[in-house]
Design an enzyme around this catalytic site. Structure first.
Site, PDB file in Angstrom:
ATOM      1  CG  PHE A  63      -0.665   0.884   2.393  1.00 11.63           C
ATOM      2  CD1 PHE A  63       0.260   0.120   3.349  1.00 11.63           C
ATOM      3  CD2 PHE A  63      -1.161   2.099   2.518  1.00 11.63           C
ATOM      4  CE1 PHE A  63       0.674   0.842   4.254  1.00 11.63           C
ATOM      5  CE2 PHE A  63      -0.628   2.844   3.663  1.00 11.63           C
ATOM      6  CZ  PHE A  63       0.095   2.418   4.660  1.00 11.63           C
ATOM      7  CE  LYS A  64       4.586   1.691   4.560  1.00 11.18           C
ATOM      8  NZ  LYS A  64       4.018   0.483   4.943  1.00 11.18           N
ATOM      9  CG  ASP A  65       3.601   0.617  -4.745  1.00 12.57           C
ATOM     10  OD1 ASP A  65       4.686   1.169  -4.624  1.00 12.57           O
ATOM     11  OD2 ASP A  65       3.337  -0.441  -4.912  1.00 12.57           O
ATOM     12  CG  LEU A 107       6.266   6.538  -0.686  1.00 13.25           C
ATOM     13  CD1 LEU A 107       6.707   5.042  -0.071  1.00 13.25           C
ATOM     14  CD2 LEU A 107       7.150   7.566  -0.875  1.00 13.25           C
TER      15      LEU A 107
END
Ligand SMILES: *Cc1c(COP(=O)(O)O)cnc(C)c1O
Length: 496
Positions: free
Chosen positions: A111-113, A116
């Site tokens: 989920f960091k995508d 980011l």
């Protein structure tokens, strides 16, 4: 109306959104937080027909008020494109009476995508706006997923360099491989002999180092942060809760205005704080269910009002949640202290010196939107196995923590409100733990044999991000002691 951002440790400090994105952390160590939480200015009915990109614009324009429409739409279009393997960007999937919001369809399958992939664009626009001449050096500590997502986002972005520190023995083999194979002349990856908190504290120390800051400036560099403390990460994360609500309405699961619950597997408290912001913008969210693994410092906090990190750090099968200092909680503490920055600064000073603090009864009374519980290692594994056997859907370990906590919550409270569970990683990222939970016979297989098994068992294609790891060469092999973090930064930047 222009929205300014203040430090949670000193309300006198006020900066624009673009300045907050550039700085990451306030100079006093506080986190930037908007003066007020803006209200959604579109009707909930309208949400249901909006694309992810349209929703992103409607949410982000309210927070990033010094960005022009053109700038913001440019950032959004650059971020949420074919890097995602589905045009929905964040699809909802129903399984076993809950709705899993799949936040893992981006370049690095976690989920960091979601944040980011847009942060580098927000940052370069912010630099231009503020006439920054220096090259931006992104410094990041990672518990596994942030590092790769930040590397992928910043690789070869002109005017930036990125240095990532990860705990050498605290990430999964796939996570490590993803990082050490990163391409891009501006990327640096370092393993440290310590845990995530050591890495994060080391990065914070480097940020606070005035001498280094001067040396950097002379050499034409300045630091910024891609960690979840950056407002440029928090704001994009609000989007998918608003989007999910729209999709629940579009699918006929909710009537516009009806409430839903949200469950978030939590580490640094960024993702769930974004859901709290969404609620405060007027999105009909009932409960915010905060799910921890055995590092359950937040569960204890919500139950007792005591935050106490003086406990054993436990390595679990959900490493991205192995955290004892949840940085973003500071923003919630500031808000429930009614934006009293002196009070907040005092509590954070106690955390720094004694490793703990206690909030007042008055503050505690403001936490009723939250429910906290945790899942043990055994419960997490059995959740993966049970959901798979019942529905054929394979959860990753982090999502399984949330899923089990939701099950416990439902049993305890009898609450039947429709519930969205943030699904934060693809099971391919944690194939060993996931398959091991389904059947111990898989334990003997190699990492890539596991990946193939998972594909067969779940009926899904191996994501590109994993497929390419089979052949990519290792490009980064530096490992240092925590004390050497500053030196290695100077070495990379060729200043000494
Ligand atoms: C980072 C991460 C989390 C925790 O999110 P926070 O915003 O730090 O609370 C949960 N699951 C996965 C897979 C992650 O990468």
């Amino acid at each position: 109306m222009e929205l300014l951002y203040r430090s949670t440790r000193n309300s006198e400090v006020a900066v624009t959104a673009s300045q907050a994105v550039l700085q990451g952390l306030a100079e006093d160590g506080g986190l930037f937080i908007p003066d007020r939480i803006p209200a959604l200015d579109i009707k909930l009915e309208q949400l249901s027909s909006m694309s992810y990109q349209q929703t992103a614009y409607e949410v982000m324009k309210l927070f990033l008020t010094d960005f022009t429409e053109e700038e913001l739409k440019h950032c959004i279009d650059k971020a949420y494109d074919e890097k995602f393997d589905t045009p929905a960007i964040a699809p909802l999937r129903e399984a076993d009476g809950a709705w899993y919001l799949e936040l893992f369809h981006g370049a690095t399958i976690a989920f960091k995508d979601m944040a980011l992939s847009i942060l580098p664009h927000l940052l370069t626009v912010s630099a231009r706006k503020n006439h920054v001449k220096n090259e931006i050096v992104i410094l990041t500590a990672t518990s596994g997923d942030t590092g790769k997502a930040a590397l992928a986002g910043f690789a070869d972005v002109p005017g930036t360099k990125i240095i990532v520190f990860y705990p050498k023995n605290g990430v999964s083999p796939i996570q490590e491989r993803q990082m050490v194979t990163q391409k891009g002349d501006n990327t640096f990856v370092v393993g440290i002999k310590g845990n995530f908190d050591d890495a994060q504290s080391g990065v914070k120390r480097i940020f606070g180092d005035k001498e280094l800051k001067q040396e950097m400036d002379q050499a034409g560099y300045q630091f910024s942060s891609a960690n979840s403390i950056n407002i440029g990460r928090l704001v994009p994360q609000i989007v998918y809760y608003v989007y999910a609500y729209g999709k629940m309405v579009a699918d006929g699961q909710l009537k516009a205005g009806e409430t839903m619950n949200v469950v978030v597997p939590t580490g640094n408290f960024g993702n769930i704080l974004a859901a709290y912001f969404a609620k405060n913008m007027g999105l009909p969210i009932e409960k915010l269910i905060c799910a921890s693994n055995e590092n359950k410092v937040l569960v204890d906090f919500f139950r007792t009002g005591n935050y106490d990190k003086n406990r054993k750090f436990i390595l679990t099968s959900s490493p991205s949640m192995d955290i004892l200092i949840s940085s973003n909680l500071e923003r919630l503490v500031y808000l429930i202290a009614q934006r009293d920055s002196a009070k907040n600064a005092q509590l954070m000073a106690a955390l720094a010196s004694d490793g703990k603090y206690e909030i007042s009864e008055e503050m505690k009374a403001k936490l009723t939107d939250f429910y906290g519980d945790y899942a043990s290692e055994e419960e997490t594994a059995s959740e993966i196995a049970e959901v798979y056997k019942k529905t054929g859907y394979v959860l990753d370990t982090h999502t399984a923590v949330a899923s089990r906590v939701y099950r416990k919550y439902r049993e305890e409270t009898g609450d039947e409100i429709k519930t969205v569970i943030a699904s934060t990683a693809s099971p391919y990222k944690f194939a060993r733990s996931v398959l091991g939970a389904i059947d111990p016979k898989y334990d003997a297989l190699s990492d890539f044999e596991l990946v193939d098994q998972l594909s067969e068992l779940s009926g899904t294609n191996v994501p590109r991000a994993v497929e390419e790891l089979r052949t990519l060469p290792v490009l980064h092999d530096t490992v240092v002691e925590t004390e050497q973090m500053k030196e290695i930064v100077k070495t990379f930047l060729k200043i000494s």
